[in-house]
Design a protein around this motif. Sequence first.
Motif, short mmCIF file in Angstrom:
data_model
loop_
_atom_site.label_atom_id
_atom_site.label_comp_id
_atom_site.label_asym_id
_atom_site.label_seq_id
_atom_site.Cartn_x
_atom_site.Cartn_y
_atom_site.Cartn_z
N SER A 27 0.82 -1.21 0.00
CA SER A 27 0.00 0.00 0.00
C SER A 27 0.86 1.26 0.00
N VAL A 28 2.08 1.15 0.48
CA VAL A 28 2.98 2.31 0.55
C VAL A 28 3.81 2.42 -0.73
N TYR A 29 4.21 1.28 -1.27
CA TYR A 29 5.04 1.23 -2.47
C TYR A 29 4.37 0.39 -3.55
N PRO A 30 3.25 0.86 -4.08
CA PRO A 30 2.51 0.05 -5.05
C PRO A 30 3.29 -0.25 -6.33
N LEU A 31 4.14 0.66 -6.76
CA LEU A 31 4.91 0.39 -7.98
C LEU A 31 5.92 -0.73 -7.77
N SER A 32 6.55 -0.77 -6.59
CA SER A 32 7.48 -1.86 -6.28
C SER A 32 6.74 -3.19 -6.24
N TYR A 33 5.54 -3.18 -5.65
CA TYR A 33 4.74 -4.40 -5.61
C TYR A 33 4.39 -4.84 -7.04
N GLN A 34 3.94 -3.91 -7.87
CA GLN A 34 3.55 -4.27 -9.24
C GLN A 34 4.75 -4.77 -10.05
N ASP A 35 5.94 -4.18 -9.83
CA ASP A 35 7.15 -4.66 -10.51
C ASP A 35 7.46 -6.09 -10.12
N GLY A 83 -0.58 -21.81 -5.22
CA GLY A 83 0.57 -21.42 -4.43
C GLY A 83 0.31 -20.10 -3.74
N ILE A 84 1.15 -19.79 -2.75
CA ILE A 84 0.99 -18.57 -1.95
C ILE A 84 2.38 -17.97 -1.77
N ILE A 85 2.48 -16.65 -1.97
CA ILE A 85 3.76 -15.97 -1.78
C ILE A 85 3.54 -14.69 -1.00
N SER A 86 4.40 -14.45 -0.04
CA SER A 86 4.32 -13.22 0.76
C SER A 86 4.68 -12.01 -0.09
N THR A 87 3.98 -10.91 0.16
CA THR A 87 4.32 -9.67 -0.53
C THR A 87 5.62 -9.11 0.00
N ILE A 88 5.83 -9.25 1.33
CA ILE A 88 7.02 -8.71 2.01
C ILE A 88 7.03 -9.28 3.42
N VAL A 130 3.40 -29.73 6.75
CA VAL A 130 3.45 -29.37 5.33
C VAL A 130 4.76 -28.63 5.04
N THR A 131 5.45 -29.07 4.00
CA THR A 131 6.68 -28.41 3.57
C THR A 131 6.37 -27.03 3.03
N SER A 132 7.17 -26.04 3.43
CA SER A 132 7.09 -24.69 2.87
C SER A 132 8.49 -24.29 2.44
N PHE A 133 8.60 -23.15 1.79
CA PHE A 133 9.87 -22.78 1.17
C PHE A 133 10.29 -21.36 1.57
N ASP A 134 11.46 -21.28 2.20
CA ASP A 134 12.05 -19.99 2.55
C ASP A 134 12.68 -19.43 1.29
N GLY A 135 12.21 -18.28 0.86
CA GLY A 135 12.74 -17.69 -0.37
C GLY A 135 12.19 -16.31 -0.57
N PRO A 136 12.39 -15.74 -1.73
CA PRO A 136 12.05 -14.34 -1.95
C PRO A 136 10.56 -14.05 -1.82
N SER A 137 10.29 -12.82 -1.40
CA SER A 137 8.92 -12.32 -1.40
C SER A 137 8.73 -11.52 -2.70
N ILE A 138 7.53 -11.09 -2.95
CA ILE A 138 7.27 -10.33 -4.17
C ILE A 138 8.07 -9.03 -4.19
N MET A 139 8.02 -8.28 -3.09
CA MET A 139 8.70 -6.99 -3.05
C MET A 139 10.16 -7.10 -2.65
N GLY A 140 10.53 -8.15 -1.93
CA GLY A 140 11.88 -8.28 -1.41
C GLY A 140 12.70 -9.31 -2.16
N GLY A 141 12.40 -9.54 -3.40
CA GLY A 141 13.17 -10.52 -4.16
C GLY A 141 12.84 -10.48 -5.63
N PHE A 142 11.56 -10.63 -5.95
CA PHE A 142 11.19 -10.68 -7.36
C PHE A 142 11.22 -9.31 -8.03
N ARG A 143 11.09 -8.25 -7.28
CA ARG A 143 11.11 -6.94 -7.93
C ARG A 143 12.52 -6.49 -8.25
N ARG A 144 13.51 -7.19 -7.75
CA ARG A 144 14.90 -6.83 -8.02
C ARG A 144 15.35 -7.43 -9.32
#
Length: 145
Positions: A27-35, A83-88, A130-144
């Motif tokens: 909500s604060v950085y919508p462009l980063s989220y969309q990227d 699947g489910i991925i954290s935004t941040i 249930v197995t889960s996966f530690d890895g990038p979030s949408i804003m803290g990994g995929f936007r880079r």
Amino acid sequence: MINMIKPRALRPGDRVAAISLSRGWPSVYPLSYQDGKRQLQEAFGVEVVESRYALKDIPWLAAHPEARAADLMEVLEDPSIHGIISTIGGDDSIRMLPYLDLSVIRENPKIFLGYSDTTITHFAFLKAGVTSFDGPSIMGGFRRK
């Protein structure tokens, strides 16, 4: 030894829910989220859809840990979500724990990805078996890039 349930791998065309279990930075950085959303979709051929409260602002999410937990339960029970991925991350996921239903996690195993404060949710998945996966979030990994 725990017999862990391993969710099926994501495939191109699958729907993945973006979820804000901690801080409402989209909500604060919508462009980063969309990227980040765009890059995740392009890299893996998945469709990213927002959970009900994924784009709520920081004060609202902070005041409603029960809604954040309900958001997770809802996307787990939705058969159209694969699947489910954290935004941040953030620093507040621990307040959701009393509202999580481990049987919902166990009965609806899906890929769950995130890091940082998302570790609390990884522990809930572990407790549910249930197995889960530690890895990038949408804003803290995929936007880079």
